[in-house]
Design a protein around this motif. Structure first.
Motif, PDB file in Angstrom:
ATOM      1  N   UNK A  12     -16.027 -65.104  41.349  1.00  0.00           N
ATOM      2  CA  UNK A  12     -15.593 -66.396  40.809  1.00  0.00           C
ATOM      3  C   UNK A  12     -16.625 -66.884  39.803  1.00  0.00           C
ATOM      4  N   UNK A  13     -16.151 -67.332  38.672  1.00  0.00           N
ATOM      5  CA  UNK A  13     -17.044 -67.777  37.602  1.00  0.00           C
ATOM      6  C   UNK A  13     -17.776 -69.057  37.968  1.00  0.00           C
ATOM      7  N   UNK A  14     -19.060 -69.086  37.657  1.00  0.00           N
ATOM      8  CA  UNK A  14     -19.866 -70.297  37.810  1.00  0.00           C
ATOM      9  C   UNK A  14     -19.432 -71.383  36.827  1.00  0.00           C
ATOM     10  N   UNK A  15     -18.717 -71.000  35.787  1.00  0.00           N
ATOM     11  CA  UNK A  15     -18.374 -71.936  34.720  1.00  0.00           C
ATOM     12  C   UNK A  15     -17.047 -72.642  34.950  1.00  0.00           C
ATOM     13  N   UNK A  16     -16.324 -72.272  36.007  1.00  0.00           N
ATOM     14  CA  UNK A  16     -15.048 -72.912  36.271  1.00  0.00           C
ATOM     15  C   UNK A  16     -15.242 -74.374  36.662  1.00  0.00           C
ATOM     16  N   UNK A  17     -14.329 -75.220  36.218  1.00  0.00           N
ATOM     17  CA  UNK A  17     -14.307 -76.589  36.705  1.00  0.00           C
ATOM     18  C   UNK A  17     -13.803 -76.622  38.136  1.00  0.00           C
ATOM     19  N   UNK A  18     -13.947 -77.751  38.798  1.00  0.00           N
ATOM     20  CA  UNK A  18     -13.564 -77.852  40.209  1.00  0.00           C
ATOM     21  C   UNK A  18     -12.092 -77.498  40.434  1.00  0.00           C
ATOM     22  N   UNK A  19     -11.209 -77.981  39.558  1.00  0.00           N
ATOM     23  CA  UNK A  19      -9.782 -77.725  39.750  1.00  0.00           C
ATOM     24  C   UNK A  19      -9.468 -76.237  39.639  1.00  0.00           C
TER      25      UNK A  19
END
Length: 552
Positions: free
Chosen positions: A121-128
């Protein structure tokens, strides 16, 4: 002479493309596990060389963490004991949201040991987006970076998913931030290596979403096997002794298939050393050069965007790149001007490569074996049978444009999209995996990539590839990057529009616009020249750093 690797044979010193193909053979075993293959290296050899997070722990901030193959095996076994004690069983999905670090590799290997499935899972993803991926993948456990989790607002998720926060580089041991987790139940027995079949599920990899919503691509353990021929070719590592001397690095986030299976796990599979460095912000050219110089990086995967930023934002000295011999670049088109700059300025070989999350490391250059090209991607790598097909699935002759397809069976081809049979059936048939990319083979067998089929601009009946136009624009010395798209037009259906980033910001004017439009008309024909050229300071990018074509 032919060398034998786990699952295939390959010539040790091929001198041409035909010899490379003739000496290759798949020898896929009945059992294949990524962890078993990645841990075959000399127990005393260094597997991981890590630059810790300089802001996370002053005690180790200036100390390089090294982990041998023996230590990596012990650390992953310790974590596997704890995972098994917590109820993780074969087929369960374990999400990993961490920056580049030994802890991430240990978690991957521990899960594979158990036959569990890893969801990077990307560290850059937003919470949603983070919550969507974890929910869609139906994960049993989440290992997440402490800093990332502190800023998250996902209290409801914690009620349904077992969550472990990891303080990366908490100490300098092989386990690092996993020491406490592994020691809580240290009395268990090390579970045996799971006896997985090559196509047993190992990963759910989410696409980067350059032109649509990300999909969960299910790949088996043999995804590593299928990626290996390309790795040998683009890094020119055919002999075991030279392969073991590799120090490979990429600035790309390890949530991306290209980072994990173009660099991390193939390097471990040949007994080399993976270099890692925590990065919590955008690509820093000076930091990249520092990593290469201080860690003696010999081989690197640098996406075109990273190479472009190096060209624009760093003063490169010979000392900084003295150890570096080969750069592989892929993930998006590599402009000839950027490749030429890298080869001349960094004194390296640059090999462009092509693949997808759905089917990695399919084709490209291998200039240590056969000549490179300025007019295409290169040739299919050994073990992969590619064709350009029409809508009916019939292979087309050289020179004709169609959809790039991968013949099945092939170990690198995905099992399908997670919980999306409709999307799977649309691309995965009995004979072919349809890539959705347009291309054509030249008379010399070189594959040219012409962009996504769903991104074609249809203007006055002409089918125009945005990548063709972008290639001409980026060959102009004033242009650093370009993005071409179609806009609605009441007479033509669509018209070609270009967004251009200049080398010298602020130098765009009508004269340059006319020159760029004329360059396209002269090389490709007047029907393909942009109706308008917009000068911008930057192009939209995805979390993996590729140009985001879903945004206008």
């Amino acid at each position: 002479m032919t060398g034998s690797w786990t699952g295939y044979t390959l010539p040790t010193s091929p001198t041409g493309y035909d010899e490379l193909l003739d000496g290759f053979e798949w020898q896929i075993p009945g059992e294949y596990n990524i962890a078993a293959v990645a841990l075959e290296g000399d127990p005393e050899a260094v597997a991981l060389r890590h630059l810790p997070d300089r802001g996370s722990n002053a005690a180790v901030s200036d100390t390089v963490r090294t982990v041998t193959y023996g230590e990596l095996a012990s650390a992953s076994a310790a974590v596997a004991i704890r995972l098994a004690a917590d109820g993780v069983t074969p087929g369960d999905r374990v999400a990993v949201c961490l920056p580049q670090c030994p802890e991430q590799v240990v978690l991957h290997l521990a899960a594979y040991r158990l036959g569990a499935v890893v969801v990077p899972v990307s560290m850059l993803l937003g919470d949603a987006s983070l919550e969507h991926q974890l929910t869609h993948a139906d994960v049993s456990a989440l290992f997440v970076d402490e800093q990332r989790w502190t800023s998250a607002d996902l209290d409801e998720l914690q009620e349904t998913v077992s969550t472990v926060t990891v303080r990366v580089d908490a100490d300098s041991s092989p386990l690092g931030g996993l020491t406490r987790f592994a020691s809580d139940r240290s009395g268990g027995t090390t579970p045996p290596m799971a006896r997985t079949a090559p196509d047993d599920p190992a990963l759910v990899l989410y696409t980067s979403g350059t032109s649509s919503e990300p999909k969960g691509v299910v790949q088996g353990h043999q995804y590593l096997l299928g990626s290996m021929p390309g790795y040998h070719c683009w890094f020119d590592r055919f002999e075991p002794e030279t392969a073991e001397a590799t120090r490979a690095w990429t600035p790309s986030e390890w949530a991306w298939a290209g980072a994990l299976f173009d660099v991390v796990f193939p390097t471990l599979a040949v007994g080399g050393t993976v270099v890692s460095s925590v990065r919590r912000r955008g690509f820093d050219p000076e930091r990249a050069l520092d990593v290469v110089e201080t860690q003696g990086v010999t081989h690197a995967f640098l996406p075109p965007t990273a190479l472009r930023k190096l060209r624009e934002g760093a003063a490169v000295s010979e000392e900084q790149t003295a150890s570096l011999s080969v750069i592989m670049s892929g993930g998006e088109p590599l402009p000839n001007s950027v490749a030429t700059w890298a080869e001349e300025t960094l004194d390296v070989t640059v090999n462009e490569a092509y693949g997808q999350t759905e089917a990695n490391a399919l084709a490209g250059e291998a200039q240590g074996v056969y000549p490179g090209t300025d007019d295409g991607l290169g040739r299919p790598y050994p073990g992969h049978d590619l064709a350009v097909i029409d809508d009916d699935g019939t292979p087309l002759p050289a020179g004709e444009v169609g959809e790039i397809a991968v013949a099945r069976p092939d170990p690198v081809v995905m099992k399908g999209y997670l919980d999306d049979p409709h999307a799977t059936q649309a691309v995965l048939g009995e004979e072919w995996l349809r890539t959705g990319d347009l291309g054509r083979f030249g008379p010399d067998g070189v594959l040219e990539h012409l962009g996504r089929a769903d991104e074609l601009v249809v203007s006055s009946g002409y089918r125009i590839s945005p990548l063709e136009v972008e290639s001409v624009l980026t060959d102009h010395p004033s242009v650093a990057a370009a993005l071409v798209r179609g806009e609605p037009d009441p007479e033509r259906g669509q018209r070609v529009v270009a967004s251009v980033v200049l080398v010298d910001e602020g130098s765009g004017d009508e004269v340059l616009e006319d020159r760029l439009r004329s360059a396209v008309a002269d090389r490709l024909g007047p029907h393909k020249k942009p109706h308008a050229v917009e000068f911008v300071t930057e192009l939209p990018t995805t979390r993996t750093g590729k140009t985001d074509r879903s945004k206008d």
